[in-house]
Each structure stands twice: as C-alpha cells, then as structure tokens.
Design a protein around this motif. Structure first.
Motif, PDB file in Angstrom:
ATOM      1  N   ALA A   1      37.705  30.028  28.329  1.00 19.90           N
ATOM      2  CA  ALA A   1      37.852  29.696  29.788  1.00 19.90           C
ATOM      3  C   ALA A   1      39.413  29.643  30.350  1.00 19.90           C
ATOM      4  CB  ALA A   1      37.354  28.220  29.627  1.00 19.90           C
ATOM      5  N   ILE A   2      40.310  28.959  29.163  1.00 19.69           N
ATOM      6  CA  ILE A   2      41.792  29.054  29.504  1.00 19.69           C
ATOM      7  C   ILE A   2      42.287  30.433  29.929  1.00 19.69           C
ATOM      8  CG2 ILE A   2      43.767  28.509  28.733  1.00 19.69           C
ATOM      9  CD1 ILE A   2      42.764  26.292  26.969  1.00 19.69           C
ATOM     10  N   ILE A   3      41.746  31.455  29.137  1.00 20.05           N
ATOM     11  CA  ILE A   3      42.448  32.721  29.063  1.00 20.05           C
ATOM     12  C   ILE A   3      41.834  33.361  30.632  1.00 20.05           C
ATOM     13  CG2 ILE A   3      42.008  35.306  28.367  1.00 20.05           C
ATOM     14  CD1 ILE A   3      42.351  33.932  25.605  1.00 20.05           C
ATOM     15  N   SER A   4      40.515  32.863  30.808  1.00 25.53           N
ATOM     16  CA  SER A   4      39.999  33.426  31.914  1.00 25.53           C
ATOM     17  C   SER A   4      40.417  32.997  33.430  1.00 25.53           C
ATOM     18  CB  SER A   4      38.411  33.095  32.436  1.00 25.53           C
ATOM     19  OG  SER A   4      37.561  33.455  31.007  1.00 25.53           O
ATOM     20  N   GLU A   5      40.926  31.591  33.216  1.00 22.62           N
ATOM     21  CA  GLU A   5      41.722  31.053  34.454  1.00 22.62           C
ATOM     22  C   GLU A   5      42.916  31.781  34.455  1.00 22.62           C
ATOM     23  OE1 GLU A   5      43.348  26.982  36.289  1.00 22.62           O
ATOM     24  OE2 GLU A   5      41.435  26.870  34.765  1.00 22.62           O
ATOM     25  N   SER A   6      43.816  31.877  33.430  1.00 27.93           N
ATOM     26  CA  SER A   6      44.984  32.760  33.431  1.00 27.93           C
ATOM     27  C   SER A   6      45.100  33.979  34.190  1.00 27.93           C
ATOM     28  CB  SER A   6      45.535  32.671  32.048  1.00 27.93           C
ATOM     29  OG  SER A   6      45.438  31.382  31.622  1.00 27.93           O
ATOM     30  N   LYS A   7      43.904  34.826  33.748  1.00 30.99           N
ATOM     31  CA  LYS A   7      43.650  35.871  34.247  1.00 30.99           C
ATOM     32  C   LYS A   7      43.516  35.827  35.921  1.00 30.99           C
ATOM     33  CE  LYS A   7      42.030  38.427  30.321  1.00 30.99           C
ATOM     34  NZ  LYS A   7      40.954  39.125  29.411  1.00 30.99           N
ATOM     35  N   ALA A   8      42.588  35.071  36.224  1.00 27.16           N
ATOM     36  CA  ALA A   8      42.301  34.808  37.598  1.00 27.16           C
ATOM     37  C   ALA A   8      43.624  34.406  38.303  1.00 27.16           C
ATOM     38  CB  ALA A   8      41.378  33.406  37.609  1.00 27.16           C
ATOM     39  N   ALA A   9      44.472  33.864  37.598  1.00 25.47           N
ATOM     40  CA  ALA A   9      45.503  33.361  38.575  1.00 25.47           C
ATOM     41  C   ALA A   9      46.838  34.585  38.849  1.00 25.47           C
ATOM     42  CB  ALA A   9      46.476  32.257  37.413  1.00 25.47           C
ATOM     43  N   VAL A  10      46.674  35.578  37.680  1.00 26.51           N
ATOM     44  CA  VAL A  10      47.200  36.636  37.946  1.00 26.51           C
ATOM     45  C   VAL A  10      46.765  37.551  38.980  1.00 26.51           C
ATOM     46  CG1 VAL A  10      47.917  39.038  36.759  1.00 26.51           C
ATOM     47  CG2 VAL A  10      48.049  37.125  35.534  1.00 26.51           C
ATOM     48  N   LYS A  11      45.439  37.680  39.136  1.00 24.66           N
ATOM     49  CA  LYS A  11      44.681  38.262  40.118  1.00 24.66           C
ATOM     50  C   LYS A  11      45.032  37.915  41.668  1.00 24.66           C
ATOM     51  CE  LYS A  11      40.136  39.928  41.637  1.00 24.66           C
ATOM     52  NZ  LYS A  11      38.684  39.772  41.454  1.00 24.66           N
ATOM     53  N   LYS A  12      45.151  36.470  41.691  1.00 28.75           N
ATOM     54  CA  LYS A  12      45.541  35.817  42.921  1.00 28.75           C
ATOM     55  C   LYS A  12      46.980  35.986  43.350  1.00 28.75           C
ATOM     56  CE  LYS A  12      43.530  33.471  45.200  1.00 28.75           C
ATOM     57  NZ  LYS A  12      42.616  33.740  46.581  1.00 28.75           N
ATOM     58  N   TYR A  13      47.827  35.983  42.302  1.00 32.24           N
ATOM     59  CA  TYR A  13      49.299  36.357  42.549  1.00 32.24           C
ATOM     60  C   TYR A  13      49.440  37.967  43.244  1.00 32.24           C
ATOM     61  CZ  TYR A  13      54.173  37.789  41.759  1.00 32.24           C
ATOM     62  OH  TYR A  13      55.316  38.072  42.129  1.00 32.24           O
ATOM     63  N   TRP A  14      48.836  38.542  42.904  1.00 30.55           N
ATOM     64  CA  TRP A  14      48.878  40.118  43.390  1.00 30.55           C
ATOM     65  C   TRP A  14      48.008  39.922  44.569  1.00 30.55           C
ATOM     66  CZ3 TRP A  14      52.757  42.650  42.004  1.00 30.55           C
ATOM     67  CH2 TRP A  14      53.292  42.554  40.547  1.00 30.55           C
ATOM     68  N   GLU A  15      46.870  39.349  44.835  1.00 32.05           N
ATOM     69  CA  GLU A  15      46.391  39.517  46.018  1.00 32.05           C
ATOM     70  C   GLU A  15      47.248  39.020  47.004  1.00 32.05           C
ATOM     71  OE1 GLU A  15      42.714  37.262  45.337  1.00 32.05           O
ATOM     72  OE2 GLU A  15      41.760  39.096  44.652  1.00 32.05           O
ATOM     73  N   VAL A  16      47.741  37.823  46.855  1.00 24.51           N
ATOM     74  CA  VAL A  16      48.794  37.205  48.049  1.00 24.51           C
ATOM     75  C   VAL A  16      49.918  38.080  48.107  1.00 24.51           C
ATOM     76  CG1 VAL A  16      50.280  35.170  48.222  1.00 24.51           C
ATOM     77  CG2 VAL A  16      48.057  34.902  47.236  1.00 24.51           C
ATOM     78  N   ARG A  17      50.610  38.714  47.099  1.00 22.97           N
ATOM     79  CA  ARG A  17      51.649  39.603  47.378  1.00 22.97           C
ATOM     80  C   ARG A  17      51.307  40.803  48.177  1.00 22.97           C
ATOM     81  NH1 ARG A  17      55.798  41.608  42.675  1.00 22.97           N
ATOM     82  NH2 ARG A  17      56.914  43.062  44.120  1.00 22.97           N
ATOM     83  N   GLN A  18      49.941  41.285  47.991  1.00 27.43           N
ATOM     84  CA  GLN A  18      49.463  42.406  48.633  1.00 27.43           C
ATOM     85  C   GLN A  18      49.398  42.070  50.027  1.00 27.43           C
ATOM     86  OE1 GLN A  18      49.250  45.674  47.727  1.00 27.43           O
ATOM     87  NE2 GLN A  18      48.583  46.189  49.778  1.00 27.43           N
ATOM     88  N   ASP A  19      48.743  41.006  50.622  1.00 23.01           N
ATOM     89  CA  ASP A  19      48.682  40.296  51.716  1.00 23.01           C
ATOM     90  C   ASP A  19      50.009  40.276  52.567  1.00 23.01           C
ATOM     91  OD1 ASP A  19      45.798  40.113  51.453  1.00 23.01           O
ATOM     92  OD2 ASP A  19      45.932  38.082  50.944  1.00 23.01           O
ATOM     93  N   ILE A  20      50.948  39.742  51.836  1.00 22.94           N
ATOM     94  CA  ILE A  20      52.320  39.740  52.434  1.00 22.94           C
ATOM     95  C   ILE A  20      53.004  41.111  52.902  1.00 22.94           C
ATOM     96  CG2 ILE A  20      54.797  38.908  51.848  1.00 22.94           C
ATOM     97  CD1 ILE A  20      53.584  36.780  50.196  1.00 22.94           C
TER      98      ILE A  20
END
Length: 254
Positions: free
Chosen positions: A220-239
C-alpha cells in the motif's frame, strides 16, 4: 550541474506550486501537499553538485550522467518515489523520529524505510524476526535481509537509483565508511532494534515481517508512492501543454 533548457527549468520551478493548486478528487490516493513538498526538495537536490559532494561522490561523472534527458527524468522519478515513501513511513510511525541512529549520521528510521521499500509487497516471508533473533546474517533464514540490509560496497561506486542516496546523504557517508558492509550494518541495526520498546518492535515487525498483512501494508505504501510519481508527471505534462498553447496564441496575436 544543471543541463536543462530554460523551458525545462521554468517547468521544474512551477511544477511543485501547481501540485498544491491541483484539486484532489474525493477518492484520490495521493496527498498533494506531501507530493508538492517532496517534488520541490527533489528538484532542488537531484541536480545540485553540493548534494552529491556531501556524500563524497564524483560530481564530474554525475554531471556527465545527467546530461541525458532520460537520466534526468529517472533521477527525479526515483527521488520522488523514495522521499514520498519515506514520508509515508515517518507519518505512520512518527515515533521513529526519536529512536536515534544505528550508526553516527544514520537514523534507524531510514533503514526501516529502505527495507520496507525493497521488501515490497511481493515477499510474504522476509524472516526478519528470525534474523534478529539469531543475530546471524549468514543464516539460511536471512537471504532477503542480507540482500537489502546494505549495498555490499560503497555507494559512491554505484550511486544512482538507491533509496538511501535519495533520502539521507549522511546515511550514505556512514554506510560508505564501512564500505557497505552488510555484516556491520546488520549488527548495528539489531543493536538499535533491541533498544526499542516492545510495542515499537511489534509495530515495525507488522511492517517488515512475514505474512499477508505486513505484505499488504508495504504494498500500500509503495502503491501510493508510485501514484505520487505518476501524478507529478501528469501535472508537469499539463504545464508543458499549457505553455505550448500559450505560445501558439501569442503567435496568432490572441
């Protein structure tokens, strides 16, 4: 140390701010405030010569390595994953912050986070309790702990993509002073573990130990960490897309 274009630098500078402004869905897995803080620290450290100098690394070779855009992205990805993961561990086990060090400059909490990360959720039998009880890393009970307790060599010879390098420079120095000796670092870990209160030991075994529940918690901890990485790149792509659209409109005079 930095080899980014002006565009990339601007994107890096505003991504962490944009993360704070990104609305969270009610079922969102990622804590955006935590992610913004982690992203900001990673963007500051991963391309800083001073960060690597603190660990005694050869900044010339690191600078050469980070000339490649893929390696730049990999460095940011691994840093965010590691630091977000460690932040989750420290939030869940806040008392770890006051449990001291296994070695000078090497908090026990960092090794706990590292083991939880490397054990992942796929290992249902870590045998860490048996390893601690036997205090013998070469025991047949300890192959997993022996693999992940230390690097087995100095980090400065193999610096990239390591949890400890991303999370704790002073830990790297302590680790490398022992040349990454698995035996010595395991011994220090056991001594530290046995100083903990019994309830604290049980809590850590519930994270690092055997069985489905411990495995699910690590996952669960690792899954949330991976989701955080995915969100970071999504936001950066949007920018980046917004910036591209802004330039298009400027060309058209809008």
């Amino acid at each position: 140390m930095r080899n980014f274009t002006v565009k990339s630098l601007i994107t890096l500078l505003i991504t962490s701010s944009a993360l704070l402004l990104t609305p969270m869905k009610s079922d969102a897995q990622v804590n955006m405030t935590r992610l913004a803080q982690v992203a900001k620290s990673c963007q500051e450290d991963m391309f800083s010569s001073n960060y690597y100098k603190r660990m005694g690394f050869d900044t010339n070779s690191i600078n050469q390595y980070l000339r490649n855009s893929y390696n730049q992205e990999r460095a940011i990805t691994d840093c965010i994953s590691s630091r977000y993961h460690y932040s989750l561990v420290m939030t869940k086990y806040a008392w770890l912050d006051s449990t001291g060090e296994i070695l000078p400059g090497y908090p026990g909490s960092v090794l706990v986070g590292s083991l939880a990360n490397y054990f992942e959720g796929i290992y249902h039998t870590t045998s860490i309790l048996d390893c601690i009880a036997n205090q013998n890393l070469s025991s047949e009970k300890c192959p997993l702990v022996a693999t992940f307790i230390a690097n087995g060599t100095a980090f400065r010879g193999e610096w990239f993509y390591h949890y400890t390098v991303n999370v704790c420079p002073s830990c790297v120095v302590a680790h490398d002073e022992l040349l990454g000796s698995k035996k010595e670092i395991f011994k220090a870990f056991v001594q530290w573990f046995l100083t903990l209160e019994k309830t604290q030991r049980r809590e850590l075994i519930s994270l690092l130990g055997d069985g489905d529940e411990a495995s699910k918690l690590r996952l669960a901890i690792i899954s949330e960490s991976k989701a955080a990485v995915k969100k970071y790149w999504e936001v950066r792509q949007d920018i980046q897309e917004q910036e591209q659209e802004r330039r298009r409109q400027e060309i058209l005079g809008n």
